[in-house]
Scaffold this motif. Sequence first.
Motif, PDB file in Angstrom:
ATOM      1  N   ASN A 197       0.810  -1.220   0.000  1.00 11.67           N
ATOM      2  CA  ASN A 197       0.000   0.000   0.000  1.00 11.67           C
ATOM      3  C   ASN A 197       0.843   1.269   0.000  1.00 11.67           C
ATOM      4  N   GLY A 198       2.157   1.105  -0.079  1.00 12.13           N
ATOM      5  CA  GLY A 198       3.023   2.272  -0.260  1.00 12.13           C
ATOM      6  C   GLY A 198       3.543   2.919   1.004  1.00 12.13           C
ATOM      7  N   TYR A 199       3.372   2.254   2.155  1.00 10.38           N
ATOM      8  CA  TYR A 199       3.907   2.814   3.386  1.00 10.38           C
ATOM      9  C   TYR A 199       5.405   2.508   3.489  1.00 10.38           C
ATOM     10  N   ALA A 200       6.067   3.148   4.427  1.00  9.16           N
ATOM     11  CA  ALA A 200       7.511   2.992   4.669  1.00  9.16           C
ATOM     12  C   ALA A 200       8.358   3.663   3.600  1.00  9.16           C
ATOM     13  N   ALA A 201       7.847   4.750   3.024  1.00  5.52           N
ATOM     14  CA  ALA A 201       8.653   5.551   2.086  1.00  5.52           C
ATOM     15  C   ALA A 201       9.702   6.334   2.873  1.00  5.52           C
ATOM     16  N   PRO A 202      10.807   6.723   2.240  1.00  6.37           N
ATOM     17  CA  PRO A 202      11.854   7.460   2.959  1.00  6.37           C
ATOM     18  C   PRO A 202      11.355   8.729   3.642  1.00  6.37           C
ATOM     19  N   SER A 203      10.426   9.439   3.006  1.00  5.13           N
ATOM     20  CA  SER A 203       9.918  10.677   3.608  1.00  5.13           C
ATOM     21  C   SER A 203       9.246  10.401   4.945  1.00  5.13           C
ATOM     22  N   GLU A 204       8.547   9.259   5.062  1.00  3.94           N
ATOM     23  CA  GLU A 204       7.911   8.896   6.326  1.00  3.94           C
ATOM     24  C   GLU A 204       8.961   8.576   7.384  1.00  3.94           C
ATOM     25  N   TRP A 205       9.997   7.845   6.965  1.00  4.34           N
ATOM     26  CA  TRP A 205      11.057   7.511   7.915  1.00  4.34           C
ATOM     27  C   TRP A 205      11.738   8.778   8.427  1.00  4.34           C
ATOM     28  N   ILE A 206      12.042   9.710   7.532  1.00 11.26           N
ATOM     29  CA  ILE A 206      12.751  10.940   7.919  1.00 11.26           C
ATOM     30  C   ILE A 206      11.915  11.761   8.890  1.00 11.26           C
ATOM     31  N   ASP A 207      10.612  11.880   8.625  1.00 11.47           N
ATOM     32  CA  ASP A 207       9.733  12.592   9.562  1.00 11.47           C
ATOM     33  C   ASP A 207       9.696  11.879  10.912  1.00 11.47           C
ATOM     34  N   ALA A 208       9.547  10.561  10.874  1.00  9.20           N
ATOM     35  CA  ALA A 208       9.444   9.786  12.110  1.00  9.20           C
ATOM     36  C   ALA A 208      10.718   9.899  12.935  1.00  9.20           C
ATOM     37  N   TYR A 209      11.874   9.812  12.282  1.00  8.55           N
ATOM     38  CA  TYR A 209      13.138   9.853  13.009  1.00  8.55           C
ATOM     39  C   TYR A 209      13.330  11.194  13.711  1.00  8.55           C
ATOM     40  N   PHE A 210      13.096  12.290  13.001  1.00 10.14           N
ATOM     41  CA  PHE A 210      13.334  13.590  13.612  1.00 10.14           C
ATOM     42  C   PHE A 210      12.247  13.974  14.603  1.00 10.14           C
ATOM     43  N   LEU A 211      11.067  13.404  14.452  1.00 14.21           N
ATOM     44  CA  LEU A 211      10.046  13.548  15.478  1.00 14.21           C
ATOM     45  C   LEU A 211      10.540  12.906  16.780  1.00 14.21           C
ATOM     46  N   ALA A 212      11.166  11.747  16.660  1.00 10.16           N
ATOM     47  CA  ALA A 212      11.744  11.086  17.829  1.00 10.16           C
ATOM     48  C   ALA A 212      12.887  11.902  18.428  1.00 10.16           C
ATOM     49  N   VAL A 213      13.686  12.531  17.582  1.00  8.77           N
ATOM     50  CA  VAL A 213      14.780  13.386  18.057  1.00  8.77           C
ATOM     51  C   VAL A 213      14.220  14.550  18.880  1.00  8.77           C
ATOM     52  N   ILE A 214      13.199  15.210  18.347  1.00 13.33           N
ATOM     53  CA  ILE A 214      12.607  16.376  19.011  1.00 13.33           C
ATOM     54  C   ILE A 214      12.042  16.004  20.377  1.00 13.33           C
ATOM     55  N   THR A 215      11.369  14.851  20.459  1.00 10.58           N
ATOM     56  CA  THR A 215      10.728  14.442  21.706  1.00 10.58           C
ATOM     57  C   THR A 215      11.662  13.646  22.615  1.00 10.58           C
ATOM     58  N   ARG A 216      12.925  13.558  22.223  1.00 12.33           N
ATOM     59  CA  ARG A 216      13.944  12.829  22.991  1.00 12.33           C
ATOM     60  C   ARG A 216      13.516  11.388  23.243  1.00 12.33           C
ATOM     61  N   ASP A 217      12.898  10.812  22.242  1.00 15.03           N
ATOM     62  CA  ASP A 217      12.403   9.434  22.315  1.00 15.03           C
ATOM     63  C   ASP A 217      13.488   8.507  21.783  1.00 15.03           C
ATOM     64  N   THR A 218      14.464   8.193  22.625  1.00 18.23           N
ATOM     65  CA  THR A 218      15.627   7.424  22.186  1.00 18.23           C
ATOM     66  C   THR A 218      15.250   6.006  21.750  1.00 18.23           C
ATOM     67  N   GLU A 219      14.237   5.441  22.366  1.00 19.52           N
ATOM     68  CA  GLU A 219      13.792   4.107  21.973  1.00 19.52           C
ATOM     69  C   GLU A 219      13.336   4.095  20.512  1.00 19.52           C
ATOM     70  N   SER A 220      12.534   5.079  20.126  1.00 14.92           N
ATOM     71  CA  SER A 220      12.066   5.155  18.738  1.00 14.92           C
ATOM     72  C   SER A 220      13.207   5.505  17.791  1.00 14.92           C
ATOM     73  N   MET A 221      14.104   6.392  18.224  1.00 16.73           N
ATOM     74  CA  MET A 221      15.261   6.726  17.396  1.00 16.73           C
ATOM     75  C   MET A 221      16.078   5.480  17.081  1.00 16.73           C
ATOM     76  N   ASP A 222      16.350   4.673  18.082  1.00 14.49           N
ATOM     77  CA  ASP A 222      17.149   3.458  17.886  1.00 14.49           C
ATOM     78  C   ASP A 222      16.438   2.470  16.968  1.00 14.49           C
ATOM     79  N   SER A 223      15.127   2.325  17.161  1.00 17.76           N
ATOM     80  CA  SER A 223      14.351   1.420  16.316  1.00 17.76           C
ATOM     81  C   SER A 223      14.404   1.848  14.863  1.00 17.76           C
ATOM     82  N   LEU A 224      14.195   3.142  14.628  1.00 16.05           N
ATOM     83  CA  LEU A 224      14.188   3.662  13.256  1.00 16.05           C
ATOM     84  C   LEU A 224      15.587   3.621  12.632  1.00 16.05           C
ATOM     85  N   ALA A 225      16.603   3.837  13.452  1.00 12.90           N
ATOM     86  CA  ALA A 225      17.979   3.821  12.935  1.00 12.90           C
ATOM     87  C   ALA A 225      18.387   2.442  12.443  1.00 12.90           C
TER      88      ALA A 225
END
Length: 291
Positions: A114-142
Amino acid sequence: MRIKRKYDPEFDKYVPLEEWLESPREAYEEIVEDIEIRRDNLLMISEDMIKLARWLTWEVQTPEIEKESATGLRYASKMYAAFLKLAQYPEQEQTFKIYDLPEVTWNGKGMLENGYAAPSEWIDAYFLAVITRDTESMDSLANFPIETMKQSATQAGPVSYKLVEVFQAYHHSKADYPKLLDECMGMAVKQNDWAIYIAFGYLETLAALSPAALSPATFDVGCDFNEALAKNVQAQERYHIYEAGPDHAPVDSFLSLQLLGMACMWHDMGNEVTVESDSLSRFLINGTYFN
């Protein structure tokens, strides 16, 4: 350095701010119910919370407004990362308990088709985790495989995938980070359009964030972090205004997750962010609600 936004929504003349906030605020109020309805709401709610935070930058920044924005982004970070984790393991049932929200269990079947997991989604998700200091999500996405992204029905240009590779290399402090950064900058310059105005701006700001990690052969950005940040906040607003056209608001420019995320990184390294802009919310840079 104070940067004034060029875009003027003219709320008194056209659509009032309250109307722009109505839909994302409704999503905010209904998170508890909506998270259980369907898997894709993990993404939909996240996007609504980002939209809410962007429009809230036009409000007077009271503690109540700040907390509303921060809380929405905090939920969104966990939801976005969970959604992409489902795409990483589509056949696997996974259970998520996000703060005080109801526990949900989903699989990721059909997400790539269905087209999910595009790079633009990953980039938004990663920096959203950075902003909220969500290290668990940052590590998962990395650790999200780029090859999995390339299986998504929604395809992107080579610069987008390379951007993800650069950010992941930076996250893991890989030795080839400077080389990947240099390669991606070169690719962005050749591609032009979005790549040169947006992607190159991300890379230039990232390079200024950690100049000591770069090799002599890497692109010399010729400015310090705050200069790079100020330059690209303004350049990217101009691009989004042009891209949106005269009949639409350049909403993405109200809060650039990527540039704001790098400002958070700079702050958390013990440095001062001297750029002042309504699109770089100071309470988010300081991590006021995420400690």
